[in-house]
Design a protein around this motif. Structure first.
Motif, PDB file in Angstrom:
ATOM      1  N   HIS A 125      -9.780  68.531  71.776  1.00  0.00           N
ATOM      2  CA  HIS A 125      -9.796  67.068  71.672  1.00  0.00           C
ATOM      3  C   HIS A 125      -8.366  66.552  71.746  1.00  0.00           C
ATOM      4  CE1 HIS A 125      -8.852  68.459  67.622  1.00  0.00           C
ATOM      5  NE2 HIS A 125      -8.202  67.309  67.492  1.00  0.00           N
ATOM      6  N   ASP A 127      -5.742  63.697  69.896  1.00  0.00           N
ATOM      7  CA  ASP A 127      -5.602  62.786  68.754  1.00  0.00           C
ATOM      8  C   ASP A 127      -5.224  61.433  69.348  1.00  0.00           C
ATOM      9  OD1 ASP A 127      -5.927  65.079  67.269  1.00  0.00           O
ATOM     10  OD2 ASP A 127      -4.093  64.833  66.099  1.00  0.00           O
ATOM     11  N   HIS A 181      -6.168  69.825  72.274  1.00  0.00           N
ATOM     12  CA  HIS A 181      -5.935  70.971  71.395  1.00  0.00           C
ATOM     13  C   HIS A 181      -7.171  71.222  70.545  1.00  0.00           C
ATOM     14  CE1 HIS A 181      -4.907  67.387  69.080  1.00  0.00           C
ATOM     15  NE2 HIS A 181      -5.274  68.082  68.003  1.00  0.00           N
ATOM     16  N   ARG A 205      -0.237  61.846  60.546  1.00  0.00           N
ATOM     17  CA  ARG A 205      -0.128  60.902  61.664  1.00  0.00           C
ATOM     18  C   ARG A 205       0.243  59.511  61.184  1.00  0.00           C
ATOM     19  NH1 ARG A 205      -5.356  63.706  64.206  1.00  0.00           N
ATOM     20  NH2 ARG A 205      -6.231  62.958  62.261  1.00  0.00           N
TER      21      ARG A 205
HETATM   22 MN    MN Z   1      -6.339  67.077  66.408  1.00  0.00          MN
END
Ligand code: MN
Ligand code: SIN
Length: 208
Positions: A125, A127, A181, A205
């Motif tokens: 996926h 981010d 990743h 994040r």
């Molecule tokens: Mn991720």
């Protein structure tokens, strides 16, 4: 950075940086203790993907935002835990790691705590639920070894794999910020850090 952290030169993994054994065993144990407090305040849950499949990873968050997903509204950040109440603050030692490996970045708004028990994995996926992709993603591995895979920004491109071990820190910034990743598998029982085995991954994040 405190005396338990070692920031040697990072290894390149498809444009991401890996700092092997960034946290020594004492720092790892202290971090696990801080995470126990986080989980006591914000219990683990297993969200649904946007296709309605229950994820094999259990998770919770610390910070101004927590990451959440369900079938009806998909992937997003929430100000509150699904059972109500604000997320606990991000532990100081986690902020210390971020500031050391991502100098100049804004402080993170979310520390996602992923718990991999035997058989858990995470599909490839990106981010991309955040507003500002100039800010990096920093991830910290604790416990059992994980086979981490990272590609480029297109699904289906060439990927590279590496085992992430307890204490390793990974930074995805610049061209690797939006890299696909995931975690193909955990080598269960390869670390004694977590009672009962398994792996914890922290993903930090900036959200807004
Ligand atoms: Mn991720
Ligand atoms: C994630 O991408 O959310 C987790 C990655 C990892 O567990 O190493």
């Amino acid at each position: 950075m405190d005396r338990h952290e070692r920031a040697g030169s990072p290894l390149d993994l498809n444009g991401a940086q890996v700092y092997p054994e960034y946290l020594d065993p004492a720092a790892q144990a202290a971090l696990v203790a801080a995470l126990r407090d986080v989980v006591a305040q914000a219990p683990l849950f297993s969200p649904e993907t946007r296709r309605g499949k229950k994820m094999s990873v259990a998770m919770t968050s610390a910070g101004r935002y927590g990451w959440y997903s369900d079938r009806s509204r998909g992937y997003r950040y929430e100000r509150q835990h699904p059972e109500g109440g604000a997320w606990p603050p991000i532990p100081d030692q986690v902020l210390g790691i971020w500031r050391a490996v991502a100098p100049g970045a804004r402080d993170p708004d979310c520390c996602l705590v992923n718990v991999y028990r035997e058989g858990a994995k995470m599909g490839l996926h990106q981010d991309r639920d955040e507003a500002d992709f100039t800010q990096p993603v920093v991830s910290v591995s604790l416990g059992d070894e994980a086979l981490f895979r990272i590609g480029g920004t297109e699904r289906g491109g060439r990927t590279q794999s590496a085992w992430l071990r307890s204490g390793d820190v990974l930074v995805m910034g610049g061209d690797a910020r939006l890299a696909y990743h995931g975690v193909d598998r955990i080598k269960f029982g390869t670390s004694t850090l977590l009672k009962g085995g398994g792996r914890i991954n922290l993903t930090l994040r900036v959200v807004d």
